[in-house]
Design a protein around this motif. Structure first.
Motif, PDB file in Angstrom:
ATOM      1  N   ASN A 320      -5.277  16.425 -13.513  1.00 55.63           N
ATOM      2  CA  ASN A 320      -4.587  16.941 -14.700  1.00 55.63           C
ATOM      3  C   ASN A 320      -4.064  15.814 -15.583  1.00 55.63           C
ATOM      4  OD1 ASN A 320      -2.739  16.092 -12.813  1.00 55.63           O
ATOM      5  ND2 ASN A 320      -1.264  17.720 -13.231  1.00 55.63           N
ATOM      6  N   ASP A 321      -4.622  14.604 -15.433  1.00 57.60           N
ATOM      7  CA  ASP A 321      -4.282  13.418 -16.227  1.00 57.60           C
ATOM      8  C   ASP A 321      -2.913  12.837 -15.903  1.00 57.60           C
ATOM      9  OD1 ASP A 321      -6.678  13.233 -17.569  1.00 57.60           O
ATOM     10  OD2 ASP A 321      -6.028  14.500 -19.239  1.00 57.60           O
ATOM     11  N   VAL A 322      -2.234  13.360 -14.909  1.00 61.86           N
ATOM     12  CA  VAL A 322      -0.964  12.778 -14.489  1.00 61.86           C
ATOM     13  C   VAL A 322      -1.227  11.438 -13.815  1.00 61.86           C
ATOM     14  CG1 VAL A 322       0.970  13.022 -12.885  1.00 61.86           C
ATOM     15  CG2 VAL A 322       0.262  14.955 -14.282  1.00 61.86           C
ATOM     16  N   VAL A 323      -0.416  10.443 -14.158  1.00 65.39           N
ATOM     17  CA  VAL A 323      -0.557   9.102 -13.589  1.00 65.39           C
ATOM     18  C   VAL A 323       0.408   8.963 -12.418  1.00 65.39           C
ATOM     19  CG1 VAL A 323      -0.370   6.628 -14.026  1.00 65.39           C
ATOM     20  CG2 VAL A 323      -1.212   8.161 -15.822  1.00 65.39           C
ATOM     21  N   GLU A 324      -0.114   8.579 -11.272  1.00 67.09           N
ATOM     22  CA  GLU A 324       0.716   8.310 -10.100  1.00 67.09           C
ATOM     23  C   GLU A 324       0.874   6.801  -9.940  1.00 67.09           C
ATOM     24  OE1 GLU A 324       0.325  10.009  -5.751  1.00 67.09           O
ATOM     25  OE2 GLU A 324      -0.701   8.070  -5.892  1.00 67.09           O
ATOM     26  N   LEU A 325       2.116   6.346  -9.865  1.00 67.80           N
ATOM     27  CA  LEU A 325       2.416   4.932  -9.658  1.00 67.80           C
ATOM     28  C   LEU A 325       3.123   4.768  -8.324  1.00 67.80           C
ATOM     29  CD1 LEU A 325       3.831   3.956 -13.181  1.00 67.80           C
ATOM     30  CD2 LEU A 325       1.481   3.728 -12.369  1.00 67.80           C
ATOM     31  N   LYS A 326       2.735   3.755  -7.582  1.00 70.47           N
ATOM     32  CA  LYS A 326       3.413   3.422  -6.333  1.00 70.47           C
ATOM     33  C   LYS A 326       4.001   2.025  -6.448  1.00 70.47           C
ATOM     34  CE  LYS A 326       1.216   6.425  -2.931  1.00 70.47           C
ATOM     35  NZ  LYS A 326       2.479   7.045  -2.532  1.00 70.47           N
ATOM     36  N   ILE A 327       5.300   1.948  -6.163  1.00 66.92           N
ATOM     37  CA  ILE A 327       6.028   0.688  -6.254  1.00 66.92           C
ATOM     38  C   ILE A 327       6.555   0.355  -4.864  1.00 66.92           C
ATOM     39  CG2 ILE A 327       7.935  -0.522  -7.356  1.00 66.92           C
ATOM     40  CD1 ILE A 327       7.809   1.616  -9.578  1.00 66.92           C
ATOM     41  N   PRO A 328       6.102  -0.728  -4.252  1.00 67.97           N
ATOM     42  CA  PRO A 328       6.587  -1.065  -2.909  1.00 67.97           C
ATOM     43  C   PRO A 328       8.068  -1.398  -2.933  1.00 67.97           C
ATOM     44  CG  PRO A 328       5.304  -2.864  -3.815  1.00 67.97           C
ATOM     45  CD  PRO A 328       5.146  -1.721  -4.767  1.00 67.97           C
ATOM     46  N   LYS A 329       8.759  -1.044  -1.872  1.00 66.93           N
ATOM     47  CA  LYS A 329      10.200  -1.286  -1.808  1.00 66.93           C
ATOM     48  C   LYS A 329      10.571  -1.780  -0.422  1.00 66.93           C
ATOM     49  CE  LYS A 329      11.981   3.092  -0.064  1.00 66.93           C
ATOM     50  NZ  LYS A 329      12.998   4.145  -0.223  1.00 66.93           N
ATOM     51  N   LEU A 330      11.762  -2.330  -0.342  1.00 68.28           N
ATOM     52  CA  LEU A 330      12.307  -2.749   0.940  1.00 68.28           C
ATOM     53  C   LEU A 330      12.955  -1.560   1.637  1.00 68.28           C
ATOM     54  CD1 LEU A 330      13.984  -6.110  -0.071  1.00 68.28           C
ATOM     55  CD2 LEU A 330      11.980  -5.840   1.370  1.00 68.28           C
ATOM     56  N   PRO A 331      12.925  -1.513   2.958  1.00 60.52           N
ATOM     57  CA  PRO A 331      13.583  -0.410   3.672  1.00 60.52           C
ATOM     58  C   PRO A 331      15.078  -0.322   3.394  1.00 60.52           C
ATOM     59  CG  PRO A 331      12.096  -1.605   5.132  1.00 60.52           C
ATOM     60  CD  PRO A 331      12.189  -2.406   3.863  1.00 60.52           C
ATOM     61  N   SER A 332      15.699  -1.445   3.016  1.00 60.46           N
ATOM     62  CA  SER A 332      17.145  -1.456   2.782  1.00 60.46           C
ATOM     63  C   SER A 332      17.539  -0.889   1.425  1.00 60.46           C
ATOM     64  CB  SER A 332      17.671  -2.894   2.888  1.00 60.46           C
ATOM     65  OG  SER A 332      17.019  -3.733   1.943  1.00 60.46           O
ATOM     66  N   MET A 333      16.572  -0.584   0.581  1.00 61.23           N
ATOM     67  CA  MET A 333      16.886  -0.055  -0.743  1.00 61.23           C
ATOM     68  C   MET A 333      17.446   1.357  -0.617  1.00 61.23           C
ATOM     69  SD  MET A 333      14.393   0.298  -4.039  1.00 61.23           S
ATOM     70  CE  MET A 333      15.011   0.918  -5.599  1.00 61.23           C
ATOM     71  N   GLU A 334      18.631   1.588  -1.187  1.00 60.11           N
ATOM     72  CA  GLU A 334      19.325   2.862  -1.041  1.00 60.11           C
ATOM     73  C   GLU A 334      19.217   3.684  -2.323  1.00 60.11           C
ATOM     74  OE1 GLU A 334      23.329   2.195   0.081  1.00 60.11           O
ATOM     75  OE2 GLU A 334      22.843   1.058   1.883  1.00 60.11           O
ATOM     76  N   HIS A 335      18.913   4.956  -2.158  1.00 60.28           N
ATOM     77  CA  HIS A 335      18.929   5.901  -3.272  1.00 60.28           C
ATOM     78  C   HIS A 335      18.883   7.299  -2.693  1.00 60.28           C
ATOM     79  CE1 HIS A 335      14.564   6.933  -3.049  1.00 60.28           C
ATOM     80  NE2 HIS A 335      14.463   5.705  -2.585  1.00 60.28           N
ATOM     81  N   SER A 336      19.212   8.285  -3.514  1.00 60.22           N
ATOM     82  CA  SER A 336      19.172   9.670  -3.069  1.00 60.22           C
ATOM     83  C   SER A 336      17.805  10.266  -3.379  1.00 60.22           C
ATOM     84  CB  SER A 336      20.270  10.491  -3.755  1.00 60.22           C
ATOM     85  OG  SER A 336      20.010  10.604  -5.141  1.00 60.22           O
ATOM     86  N   ALA A 337      17.561  11.459  -2.847  1.00 58.00           N
ATOM     87  CA  ALA A 337      16.265  12.100  -3.071  1.00 58.00           C
ATOM     88  C   ALA A 337      16.082  12.514  -4.525  1.00 58.00           C
ATOM     89  CB  ALA A 337      16.123  13.315  -2.157  1.00 58.00           C
ATOM     90  N   LEU A 338      17.171  12.709  -5.253  1.00 57.44           N
ATOM     91  CA  LEU A 338      17.095  13.125  -6.654  1.00 57.44           C
ATOM     92  C   LEU A 338      17.390  11.951  -7.581  1.00 57.44           C
ATOM     93  CD1 LEU A 338      18.803  16.629  -6.437  1.00 57.44           C
ATOM     94  CD2 LEU A 338      16.375  16.105  -6.604  1.00 57.44           C
TER      95      LEU A 338
END
Length: 718
Positions: A320-338
């Motif tokens: 559907n022309d949506v672009v998926e980007l993957k950005i590698p991160k460190l396991p220690s990076m903190e964020h919420s699901a939202l």
């Protein structure tokens, strides 16, 4: 014992914060009275006019920020039980119960109404207390018809300082105050919009009245004069013009059609606040400089955070022309699901920053996933789509995907509030599915980690124009995250409503993908400083505030109070204001830069220490997962993982047309009775209003029942 001490400290901080808020509101109401004026004069005589205004009106905001930072640090160390007390449940109702739903105001909850009504009350109180005595003194004066306008103009200008003092707090993305009450930046923007309208409306009246008076008295030349001391009308006019340009371009009709004009014009806020200080003087600036200082510190922190250039590990274009980007991160990076992040890709535009919701769980230790839907022929998102398409064509000749980008964030909700609901009803439109993919993935990860008090029923209603949009669902395989899903008490039901073409399960075309070599993944790992490092943030705020105050105090006492110019007068007010700006610049740029540098070095040291103990097996899994590309096959099963994706008919049911939301809600409530249901909406504003209105009607008609609908909006829209 530690938990008990933490809870006691939390209660103490909450009580202290309430006391500070009451003091601040009282001072703003009190300052418009005669006794309030006498009190501020008394304080100014003891510690100086400038410091007195700062302590009485700006310092409470900074103190409240420090309290919020300490509260967040305790909550981070000792997370509270999801089974909240009655008081916290009552407070949550203020945030989750829609009370007003219309196209003009949007969706307003109890907290929104509290903010609106309290602000209007304080503004009216100040206007009436300052204006009525002056108008009474003019009663019976034959020139009262003309003289009445001047005090009205003066009062409008004086009272406008209140919304100005609050104007920048909602748009400080790292604001500990907003994080402590769990209001993310994208939802706090509406407070900034309301305060901006109120501020500019009052300043418009203020400027119009004085221009009319000057024109009547033939004193228009005053508008272009800049006296050495006193009020500079030219500086005020420049500030008003800058504010008017921001106000006009921020109107919805202009902002949505010419977003770049809105964005670049809003950088005039520097001129607005600078010339506002030149106009009213440093003493009056003490009323509102607290919020401005915190915003400037936030901007400085964001600039430092986004300096590092990182690499996108892989990109893919779905059917559907949506672009998926993957950005590698460190396991220690903190964020919420939202969470959401701002990204900038210099090869597309060196100045444009765009927010995108994170579509992966924070428990995914390998990568951050983003989905970008291209809109418009010349838009930034369309340029990204073109860039990825060209890279996929070059990839056949061995050319790696080497697009550098900068990142700010992650921002968003401080807590995963959706985990406290046993039943979740998710309603999304189009690309609004992105945050819900992160939620479902996070719930599955937590089930796999054997967490307790988790949602048991997830009912997802998704409205899409074409069946090709289902390709996003193929990117998530629930049993690959939680293999025991079928035997657990977790149920996931997805209803997809296709509005344009036939609701037929499609055969997706192979994705166009491009990825970096696994050997190049490590240097691009996300290693930005996080706003969740609360103790560092507290030190940053305290250090910069103290240095700025101390430096200006030195200049004030040793330069401004003692030095005289050749005519025996004080140094002009514009020099005093310039020295004030120098103090802020040195405090934020100098001390702030030093503290952030120390913070960054500490962060890198801890990162290198943790990276040195990572096993080879973990590194191999990280690289494999980052570069993982699901393959297409009939039935939407994933051959690599041997698991059904969320697109499979065991999870997803396709339907033709648009859903009747009330019927969807009734079906969920009938199936899961006597439970508090979390209703989350993501997508167009019209969809969010419909869902909020549905929740409001249910709450009004079933007020006495035990079943409560808790509405949350998770969409980002400026």
């Amino acid at each position: 014992m530690g938990k008990l001490v933490a809870e006691t400290m939390e209660i103490g901080l909450i009580i202290t914060a309430i006391v500070v808020i009451v003091f601040d509101v009282t001072m703003w109401c009190y300052t418009s009275t005669i006794r309030g004026y006498q009190f501020t004069t008394f304080v100014g005589a003891r510690i100086g006019d400038i410091l007195g205004m700062f302590v009485l009106y700006s310092m409470p905001v900074i103190v409240l920020t420090i309290i919020a930072t300490a509260y967040l640090a305790i909550k981070q160390q000792y997370p509270s039980d999801l089974r909240a007390s009655w008081f916290r449940r009552f407070c949550r109702l203020l945030w989750t119960r829609p009370l007003v739903v219309n196209e003009f105001l949007g969706v307003l909850n109890g907290f929104d109404l509290l903010v609106i009504l309290s602000t209007i009350f304080v503004v009216l109180w100040m206007v009436l207390n300052e204006l009525l005595p002056q108008l009474r003194s003019l009663h019976g004066n034959p020139m009262a018809g003309l003289l009445k306008w001047k005090p009205i103009g003066v009062v409008l200008g004086r009272v406008a300082v209140l919304p100005i003092s609050l104007l920048l707090i909602p748009v400080s993305r790292s604001s500990p105050i907003l994080r402590a009450i769990d209001i993310p930046f994208e939802q706090a923007v509406k407070y900034h919009i309301w305060l901006g309208h109120l501020t500019m409306a009052m300043l418009l009246g203020h400027v119009s009245i004085f221009i009319g008076i000057f024109a009547y008295k033939h004193h228009m030349v005053k508008l272009v004069t800049w006296p050495p001391t006193g009020v500079s009308y030219l500086a005020g006019l420049i500030a008003f013009v800058a504010g008017s340009l921001m106000w006009i371009t921020a109107l919805p009709l202009i902002r949505r059609r010419f977003f770049n004009a809105f964005y670049y014009t809003h950088q005039l806020y520097i001129l607005f606040f600078a010339f506002l200080v030149y106009h009213v003087g440093v003493t009056t600036a003490g009323y509102y400089i607290g919020g401005v200082f915190l915003y400037l510190l936030d901007r400085f922190f964001r600039v430092h955070q986004s300096r590092k250039k990182m690499l996108i590990s892989s990109a893919k274009i779905l059917s559907n022309d949506v672009v998926e980007l993957k950005i590698p991160k460190l396991p220690s990076m903190e964020h919420s699901a939202l969470s959401f992040i701002f990204i900038n890709i210099p090869s597309i535009s060196p100045l444009e920053w765009h927010p995108f919701s994170v579509a992966s769980s924070p428990l995914d230790e390998t990568a951050i996933t983003l989905y970008v839907k291209p809109f418009g022929i010349t838009s930034w998102t369309q340029h990204l789509h073109t860039l990825v398409t060209r890279s996929t064509k070059k990839n056949g000749s061995g050319c790696p995907f080497a697009q550098k980008f900068s990142m700010e964030g992650p921002y968003g909700h401080e807590s995963n509030f959706f985990l406290r609901y046993k039943t979740l009803l998710l309603v999304a439109g189009g690309i609004g599915i992105t945050p819900f993919l992160a939620m479902i993935s996070d719930i599955l990860h937590r089930y796999e980690a054997a967490h307790t008090y988790l949602p048991q029923h997830v009912h997802f209603t998704w409205i899409v124009p074409t069946s090709a949009d289902l390709h996003i669902l193929q990117q998530l395989a629930p049993t690959s995250i939680f293999p025991q899903l079928q035997s657990s008490n977790l149920t996931i039901v997805v209803d997809v409503y296709v509005t344009r073409d036939n609701a037929i399960r499609p055969e997706f075309e192979p994705s166009l993908s491009v990825a970096r070599n696994s050997a190049d993944v490590e240097p691009s790992l996300v290693e930005t400083m996080s706003i969740r490092h609360n103790l560092h943030m507290a030190c940053l705020i305290l250090g910069t505030v103290l240095i700025s105050i101390t430096l200006f105090a030195i200049l004030q006492h040793h330069a401004l109070k003692r030095q005289k110019n050749g005519f025996g007068e004080k140094i002009p007010s514009w020099i005093q204001a310039s020295l004030f700006f120098c103090s802020l610049a040195i405090g934020i740029g100098g001390m702030g830069g030093f503290l952030i540098t120390c913070w960054s070095k500490t962060f890198r040291y801890k990162r290198n220490s943790s990276a040195s103990v990572v096993s080879n097996e973990t590194e191999f899994q990280l690289q494999e997962n980052v570069l993982y590309q699901p393959h297409q096959f009939p039935g939407c099963d994933d051959l690599e993982l041997g698991a059904r994706t969320l697109c499979h008919q065991s999870y997803t049911t396709l339907r033709k047309g648009r859903p009747i939301l009330s019927e969807v809600l009734d079906a969920v409530l009938e199936r899961y009775t006597n439970e508090n249901v979390g209703v989350l909406a993501s997508g167009p504003e019209s969809l969010q209003r419909d869902v909020a209105n549905m929740c409001r009607n249910h709450s009004s008609n079933n007020y006495a029942t035990a079943q409560i609908l808790n509405y949350h909006s998770v969409s980002f829209r400026l």
